[in-house]
Design a protein around this motif. Structure first.
Motif, PDB file in Angstrom:
ATOM      1  N   ASN A   1      -3.277 -41.773 -51.338  1.00 50.98           N
ATOM      2  CA  ASN A   1      -2.285 -41.144 -52.221  1.00 50.98           C
ATOM      3  C   ASN A   1      -2.840 -39.893 -52.887  1.00 50.98           C
ATOM      4  N   MET A   2      -4.102 -39.949 -53.309  1.00 46.90           N
ATOM      5  CA  MET A   2      -4.766 -38.805 -53.927  1.00 46.90           C
ATOM      6  C   MET A   2      -4.791 -37.627 -52.944  1.00 46.90           C
ATOM      7  N   MET A   3      -5.159 -37.892 -51.710  1.00 41.21           N
ATOM      8  CA  MET A   3      -5.254 -36.827 -50.705  1.00 41.21           C
ATOM      9  C   MET A   3      -3.887 -36.202 -50.424  1.00 41.21           C
ATOM     10  N   LYS A   4      -2.872 -37.034 -50.296  1.00 44.71           N
ATOM     11  CA  LYS A   4      -1.520 -36.499 -50.061  1.00 44.71           C
ATOM     12  C   LYS A   4      -1.077 -35.610 -51.218  1.00 44.71           C
ATOM     13  N   LYS A   5      -1.304 -36.090 -52.422  1.00 50.68           N
ATOM     14  CA  LYS A   5      -0.908 -35.346 -53.617  1.00 50.68           C
ATOM     15  C   LYS A   5      -1.630 -34.004 -53.695  1.00 50.68           C
ATOM     16  N   PHE A   6      -2.945 -34.023 -53.546  1.00 48.57           N
ATOM     17  CA  PHE A   6      -3.712 -32.782 -53.664  1.00 48.57           C
ATOM     18  C   PHE A   6      -3.488 -31.863 -52.467  1.00 48.57           C
ATOM     19  N   GLY A   7      -3.252 -32.432 -51.304  1.00 43.54           N
ATOM     20  CA  GLY A   7      -2.928 -31.617 -50.133  1.00 43.54           C
ATOM     21  C   GLY A   7      -1.636 -30.847 -50.339  1.00 43.54           C
ATOM     22  N   SER A   8      -0.666 -31.520 -50.927  1.00 44.23           N
ATOM     23  CA  SER A   8       0.605 -30.877 -51.237  1.00 44.23           C
ATOM     24  C   SER A   8       0.427 -29.788 -52.297  1.00 44.23           C
ATOM     25  N   LEU A   9      -0.307 -30.120 -53.368  1.00 45.94           N
ATOM     26  CA  LEU A   9      -0.586 -29.136 -54.422  1.00 45.94           C
ATOM     27  C   LEU A   9      -1.315 -27.906 -53.889  1.00 45.94           C
ATOM     28  N   ALA A  10      -2.182 -28.113 -52.908  1.00 38.99           N
ATOM     29  CA  ALA A  10      -2.979 -27.031 -52.337  1.00 38.99           C
ATOM     30  C   ALA A  10      -2.250 -26.291 -51.220  1.00 38.99           C
ATOM     31  N   SER A  11      -1.018 -26.719 -50.928  1.00 40.54           N
ATOM     32  CA  SER A  11      -0.205 -26.117 -49.853  1.00 40.54           C
ATOM     33  C   SER A  11      -0.934 -26.132 -48.513  1.00 40.54           C
TER      34      SER A  11
ATOM     35  N   GLU B   1      -9.501 -24.639 -46.714  1.00 41.86           N
ATOM     36  CA  GLU B   1      -8.640 -25.760 -47.116  1.00 41.86           C
ATOM     37  C   GLU B   1      -9.402 -26.749 -48.006  1.00 41.86           C
ATOM     38  N   ILE B   2     -10.676 -26.969 -47.716  1.00 44.69           N
ATOM     39  CA  ILE B   2     -11.503 -27.840 -48.574  1.00 44.69           C
ATOM     40  C   ILE B   2     -11.576 -27.244 -49.975  1.00 44.69           C
ATOM     41  N   ASP B   3     -11.813 -25.941 -50.051  1.00 44.21           N
ATOM     42  CA  ASP B   3     -11.892 -25.260 -51.350  1.00 44.21           C
ATOM     43  C   ASP B   3     -10.582 -25.388 -52.116  1.00 44.21           C
ATOM     44  N   ARG B   4      -9.461 -25.229 -51.419  1.00 44.35           N
ATOM     45  CA  ARG B   4      -8.144 -25.352 -52.069  1.00 44.35           C
ATOM     46  C   ARG B   4      -7.883 -26.788 -52.511  1.00 44.35           C
ATOM     47  N   LEU B   5      -8.322 -27.758 -51.709  1.00 40.53           N
ATOM     48  CA  LEU B   5      -8.164 -29.172 -52.059  1.00 40.53           C
ATOM     49  C   LEU B   5      -8.966 -29.495 -53.320  1.00 40.53           C
ATOM     50  N   LEU B   6     -10.189 -29.005 -53.395  1.00 40.57           N
ATOM     51  CA  LEU B   6     -11.020 -29.220 -54.582  1.00 40.57           C
ATOM     52  C   LEU B   6     -10.390 -28.568 -55.807  1.00 40.57           C
ATOM     53  N   GLU B   7      -9.849 -27.380 -55.623  1.00 39.01           N
ATOM     54  CA  GLU B   7      -9.177 -26.690 -56.741  1.00 39.01           C
ATOM     55  C   GLU B   7      -7.971 -27.501 -57.213  1.00 39.01           C
ATOM     56  N   ALA B   8      -7.204 -28.037 -56.281  1.00 36.57           N
ATOM     57  CA  ALA B   8      -6.033 -28.858 -56.633  1.00 36.57           C
ATOM     58  C   ALA B   8      -6.461 -30.121 -57.377  1.00 36.57           C
ATOM     59  N   SER B   9      -7.605 -30.699 -56.982  1.00 32.71           N
ATOM     60  CA  SER B   9      -8.072 -31.930 -57.636  1.00 32.71           C
ATOM     61  C   SER B   9      -8.387 -31.696 -59.109  1.00 32.71           C
ATOM     62  N   ARG B  10      -8.733 -30.481 -59.461  1.00 35.20           N
ATOM     63  CA  ARG B  10      -9.043 -30.145 -60.861  1.00 35.20           C
ATOM     64  C   ARG B  10      -7.792 -30.111 -61.726  1.00 35.20           C
ATOM     65  N   LYS B  11      -6.612 -30.161 -61.096  1.00 31.37           N
ATOM     66  CA  LYS B  11      -5.338 -30.123 -61.826  1.00 31.37           C
ATOM     67  C   LYS B  11      -4.698 -31.499 -61.923  1.00 31.37           C
ATOM     68  N   GLY B  12      -5.381 -32.516 -61.407  1.00 33.71           N
ATOM     69  CA  GLY B  12      -4.842 -33.869 -61.415  1.00 33.71           C
ATOM     70  C   GLY B  12      -5.092 -34.585 -62.729  1.00 33.71           C
ATOM     71  N   SER B  13      -4.721 -35.841 -62.788  1.00 34.68           N
ATOM     72  CA  SER B  13      -4.886 -36.660 -63.996  1.00 34.68           C
ATOM     73  C   SER B  13      -6.343 -37.017 -64.285  1.00 34.68           C
ATOM     74  N   PHE B  14      -7.168 -37.090 -63.230  1.00 37.50           N
ATOM     75  CA  PHE B  14      -8.567 -37.489 -63.376  1.00 37.50           C
ATOM     76  C   PHE B  14      -9.462 -36.476 -62.660  1.00 37.50           C
ATOM     77  N   PRO B  15      -9.479 -35.247 -63.151  1.00 35.89           N
ATOM     78  CA  PRO B  15     -10.124 -34.157 -62.408  1.00 35.89           C
ATOM     79  C   PRO B  15     -11.615 -34.363 -62.145  1.00 35.89           C
ATOM     80  N   LYS B  16     -12.355 -34.909 -63.088  1.00 29.29           N
ATOM     81  CA  LYS B  16     -13.801 -35.061 -62.881  1.00 29.29           C
ATOM     82  C   LYS B  16     -14.090 -36.094 -61.792  1.00 29.29           C
ATOM     83  N   ARG B  17     -13.389 -37.207 -61.839  1.00 27.81           N
ATOM     84  CA  ARG B  17     -13.579 -38.239 -60.820  1.00 27.81           C
ATOM     85  C   ARG B  17     -13.141 -37.735 -59.451  1.00 27.81           C
ATOM     86  N   ASP B  18     -11.946 -37.162 -59.401  1.00 30.06           N
ATOM     87  CA  ASP B  18     -11.362 -36.799 -58.114  1.00 30.06           C
ATOM     88  C   ASP B  18     -12.107 -35.655 -57.429  1.00 30.06           C
TER      89      ASP B  18
END
Length: 186
Positions: A117-127, A11-28
């Motif tokens: 908010n970031m965690m909720k968004k990426f958690g959802s993206l990562a299913s 799940e951590i790996d999927r969360l990190l992968e989802a963060s790369r698809k966000g608006s601020f991938p390097k920061r997130d």
């Protein structure tokens, strides 16, 4: 049934992968990775400053809240790579002269609410099936260390717990700690 308070490595790996698809991938991605690896509380990481990081010596000084013990952790090679990528982009952001490592769009430090908010968004993206909050990354760190066979006292120091009772919850559910109890026959 109690709801789960941590994420698995998958799940951590999927969360990190989802963060790369966000608006601020390097920061997130950098934020999430550091939160997990060092077991930061969200406020500790939101208020991380340049003076807390030494890329030459490859360490981060962790200033624990809640009367926790201050510690210095080594930075992993993967973290240094993420940090350098984020810091290179960060110089183009509003507020880049501020001491905070992780900036919001407005140039101040990220707020707890923005991270939630970031965690909720990426958690959802990562299913990810559980409802995410940032503190789950701290718990995930504790459980991951216990699953690696890390000594309870070392986990206590690493997470800055003054009371070992806050640490044993990570090791008490790890059945592998009993693996060698009967290694030698009677």
């Amino acid at each position: 049934m109690k709801k789960r308070k941590y994420l698995t490595q998958n799940e951590i790996d999927r969360l990190l992968e989802a963060s790369r698809k966000g608006s601020f991938p390097k920061r997130d991605e950098c934020f999430i990775q550091m939160c997990f690896i060092h077991g930061f509380r969200v406020s500790e990481l939101c208020h991380l400053k340049f003076s807390d990081i030494n890329l030459i010596d490859k360490v981060v000084h962790v200033n624990r809240l809640k009367s926790g013990l201050k510690t210095t952790h080594p930075l992993l090679a993967s973290e240094i790579k993420l940090l350098k990528a984020w810091l290179e982009e960060r110089v183009t952001w509003r507020g880049c002269e501020s001491p905070w490592i992780f900036l919001s769009q407005k140039g101040g430090p990220l707020s707890r609410q923005q991270v939630y908010n970031m965690m909720k968004k990426f958690g959802s993206l990562a299913s990810i099936a559980v409802s995410l909050n940032p503190h789950m990354l701290r718990h995930s760190c504790g459980y991951a260390l216990a699953n690696r066979g890390t000594d309870t006292r070392l986990i206590q120091d690493y997470l800055g717990h003054r009371n070992i009772q806050h640490t044993v919850l990570y090791t008490s559910s790890n059945h592998r700690r009993f693996a060698e109890v009967w290694q030698k026959e009677l």
